[in-house]
Design an enzyme around this catalytic site. Structure first.
Site, short mmCIF file in Angstrom:
data_model
loop_
_atom_site.label_atom_id
_atom_site.label_comp_id
_atom_site.label_asym_id
_atom_site.label_seq_id
_atom_site.Cartn_x
_atom_site.Cartn_y
_atom_site.Cartn_z
N ASP A 13 0.73 -1.34 0.03
CA ASP A 13 0.01 -0.10 -0.11
C ASP A 13 0.82 1.35 0.17
O ASP A 13 0.45 2.18 0.69
CB ASP A 13 -0.71 0.18 1.23
CG ASP A 13 -1.47 -1.33 1.27
OD1 ASP A 13 -2.20 -1.78 0.35
OD2 ASP A 13 -2.03 -1.73 2.46
N LYS A 16 2.23 1.93 -4.90
CA LYS A 16 3.12 1.75 -6.15
C LYS A 16 2.17 1.70 -7.36
O LYS A 16 2.82 1.92 -8.51
CB LYS A 16 3.38 0.05 -6.09
CG LYS A 16 4.33 -0.29 -4.89
CD LYS A 16 4.65 -1.69 -4.96
CE LYS A 16 3.40 -2.35 -4.35
NZ LYS A 16 2.95 -2.18 -2.99
N GLY A 40 -4.04 -4.16 -4.46
CA GLY A 40 -5.14 -3.36 -4.80
C GLY A 40 -4.33 -2.07 -5.30
O GLY A 40 -3.86 -1.43 -4.34
N HIS A 41 -4.16 -1.63 -6.63
CA HIS A 41 -3.42 -0.51 -6.88
C HIS A 41 -4.54 0.53 -7.39
O HIS A 41 -5.59 0.17 -8.35
CB HIS A 41 -2.69 -0.84 -8.12
CG HIS A 41 -1.52 -1.78 -7.71
ND1 HIS A 41 -0.55 -2.44 -8.39
CD2 HIS A 41 -0.81 -2.07 -6.51
CE1 HIS A 41 0.22 -2.94 -7.62
NE2 HIS A 41 0.03 -2.93 -6.45
N GLN A 225 2.26 -5.97 -2.89
CA GLN A 225 2.68 -5.89 -1.57
C GLN A 225 3.94 -5.46 -1.25
O GLN A 225 4.19 -4.34 -1.95
CB GLN A 225 2.57 -7.60 -1.23
CG GLN A 225 1.34 -8.31 -0.99
CD GLN A 225 0.72 -8.70 -2.54
OE1 GLN A 225 1.56 -9.30 -3.21
NE2 GLN A 225 -0.56 -8.55 -2.66
P1 IMP Z 1 -2.76 -12.61 2.03
O1 IMP Z 1 -1.84 -11.97 0.84
O2 IMP Z 1 -4.26 -12.44 1.52
O3 IMP Z 1 -2.43 -14.16 2.19
O4 IMP Z 1 -2.50 -11.83 3.28
C1 IMP Z 1 -1.22 -12.07 4.13
C2 IMP Z 1 -0.89 -10.83 4.71
O5 IMP Z 1 -0.61 -9.54 3.57
C3 IMP Z 1 -1.98 -9.94 5.42
O6 IMP Z 1 -1.41 -9.24 6.46
C4 IMP Z 1 -2.47 -8.94 4.39
O7 IMP Z 1 -3.10 -8.03 5.01
C5 IMP Z 1 -1.06 -8.56 3.45
N1 IMP Z 1 -1.44 -8.02 2.25
C6 IMP Z 1 -1.92 -8.95 1.18
N2 IMP Z 1 -1.79 -8.21 0.15
C7 IMP Z 1 -1.49 -6.84 0.50
C8 IMP Z 1 -1.50 -5.53 -0.19
O8 IMP Z 1 -1.92 -5.45 -1.42
N3 IMP Z 1 -1.35 -4.39 0.48
C9 IMP Z 1 -1.23 -4.53 1.76
N4 IMP Z 1 -1.17 -5.65 2.45
C10 IMP Z 1 -1.48 -6.78 1.69
#
Ligand code: IMP
Length: 425
Positions: A13, A16, A40-41, A225
């Site tokens: 977040d 990017k 989410g971009h 991420q």
């Molecule tokens: P998962 O990727 O859904 O398995 O989540 C694993 C961890 O990564 C959790 O803490 C999510 O909140 C975090 N996470 C996954 N994708 C994002 C992102 O795009 N932005 C911020 N945090 C993310």
């Protein structure tokens, strides 16, 4: 050497999407290399706000080739809705410009159910996943039982495979978690339809990328991420299940490091994270609440409020090293306006001992207390600034300090969500 890799330098977040949108102007192709629709971009263009989860942000540029790489996990139903959303906004979504790797893995409804079941079973120790089935899909990939996007070229057979995978997941749901089986009614039709729609996009993206790179075309490798969510280098187990750091770009797209000449890290001027896990500079007070409000810090994918805190120099320095960053982009600097003082954590106190290195053990990071350097804030609204000289002296001092800490040049600073609300240094 025509590839630029874009990575998040914190917990995701970082903004990017808008940096990718900026770098896309100098690129011929944008390629996503890891993750799925957990990302989410958001890119704001005039009145249009594009919320992208799977398709690279470069899609907004009409001449851009967009690649969904082999390192990704793709939910076909979500990809179809994202294509429809873009088409409705007048974006060209033809398979001439969007290419899905035949080797990307498929997220099935079984993965979604298992993600939820596993999180509930963890109780107070939950990771706080986005519940998009990411972890279970990558687990099937590693176990060599996953479904490949390439299978969508035979839609009927693909739909049968999805149904079988869901039935397999249901055994775990019922026998291990004591839950109901995942529904399979209408599943085959739905996935057959999605596969028919997506099959024209499926291709050998590795061969395509090599052709482009060998022709000297510029490729932007768009990360999702962030460094602290990387499966290997993040705060395990509070991480995502993919390689969100620079190495993920190479395995997730299929070319070697000799093509990479820029590694751009993106960091917010403060820190946020969604989900659970250690966050040493977290602010559980009115300053944290103010950052959340001023920065609209709510997840693009899940809408969850983000945890907010001061900038963390240990995190930044770690991201520079792990990714070999050649430069840094600092986003959302405008959100800090109006604060009397700003803190930057420059060391951690762990059980009475001071350290400036990222502890390897996540439980140690959890105990770390930030030791902060305080800088004077600024009151002026800086969202109209377009050159460094337009900024108040204290703002420039803050930027200079962040640059000194990270040890790499800051090449762009964002001061608002609009495309032009940026300063190139
Ligand atoms: P998962 O990727 O859904 O398995 O989540 C694993 C961890 O990564 C959790 O803490 C999510 O909140 C975090 N996470 C996954 N994708 C994002 C992102 O795009 N932005 C911020 N945090 C993310």
């Amino acid at each position: 050497m025509p590839a630029t890799v874009l990575v998040g330098a914190q917990w995701g977040d970082e903004g990017k999407g808008r940096v990718a949108d900026w770098l896309a102007r100098e690129s011929d192709a944008t390629a996503r290399y890891a993750g799925g629709d957990n990302a989410g971009h958001t890119v704001t263009v005039g009145e249009h706000k594009f919320k992208l989860h799977l398709i690279p942000s470069g899609i907004i540029h009409p001449s851009m080739q967009c690649i969904l790489g082999n390192g990704m996990v793709i939910n076909p139903i979500r990809l179809v809705s994202e294509l429809d959303m873009l088409a409705e906004q007048g974006i060209d979504i033809s398979p001439r410009r969007i290419h899905v790797s035949a080797r990307a893995h498929i997220i099935t409804p079984g993965h979604l159910e298992l993600d939820g079941a596993e999180e509930r079973a963890r109780g107070g120790e939950s990771i706080g996943t986005t519940r998009r089935g990411i972890g279970p899909a990558y687990r099937d990939k590693a176990a060599r039982t996953g479904l490949l996007a390439g299978e969508m070229i035979d839609p009927e057979a693909f739909a049968d495979r999805v149904r079988a995978a869901v039935q397999q997941a249901s055994r775990l749901l019922v026998d291990y978690y004591g839950l109901d089986a995942a529904p399979t009614e209408g599943l085959a039709e739905q996935y057959c339809g999605a596969a028919r729609r997506l099959a024209p996009y499926v291709t050998d993206t590795v061969a395509l990328l090599h052709k482009m790179l060998e022709a000297g075309q510029r490729v932007l490798c768009e990360g999702a991420q962030g460094t602290l969510l990387d499966l290997d280098h993040g705060h395990y187990p509070y991480v995502t299940s993919s390689s969100a750091t620079v190495g993920g770009a190479l395995t997730g797209l299929g070319f070697g490091p000799r093509y990479v000449d820029r590694v751009v890290g993106v960091a917010k001027a403060y820190c946020t994270r969604v989900g659970n896990g250690p966050f040493p500079t977290e602010l559980n007070d009115e300053v944290g609440e103010r950052l959340r409000r001023a920065g609209s810090e709510y997840g693009t994918t899940t809408g969850r409020p983000r945890r907010c805190g001061w900038l963390d120099a240990i995190v930044l320095h770690y991201a520079v090293r792990v990714n070999g960053l050649t430069e840094l982009v600092l986003t959302k600097l405008d959100v800090l306006s109006g604060l009397d003082e700003l803190n930057i954590a420059t060391a951690y106190d762990v059980d009475g001992k001071q350290t400036t290195a990222m502890p390897v053990d996540t439980s140690v990071v959890r105990r770390a207390r930030p030791i902060c350097e305080t800088l004077p804030g600024w009151q002026a609204d800086i969202s109209g600034a377009r050159r460094l000289q337009d900024l108040p002296e204290n703002t420039r001092r803050y930027i200079a300090r962040v640059q000194a800490i990270s040890g790499v040049p800051i090449t762009m600073i964002s001061v608002g969500p609009e495309r032009d609300q940026a300063i190139r240094t």
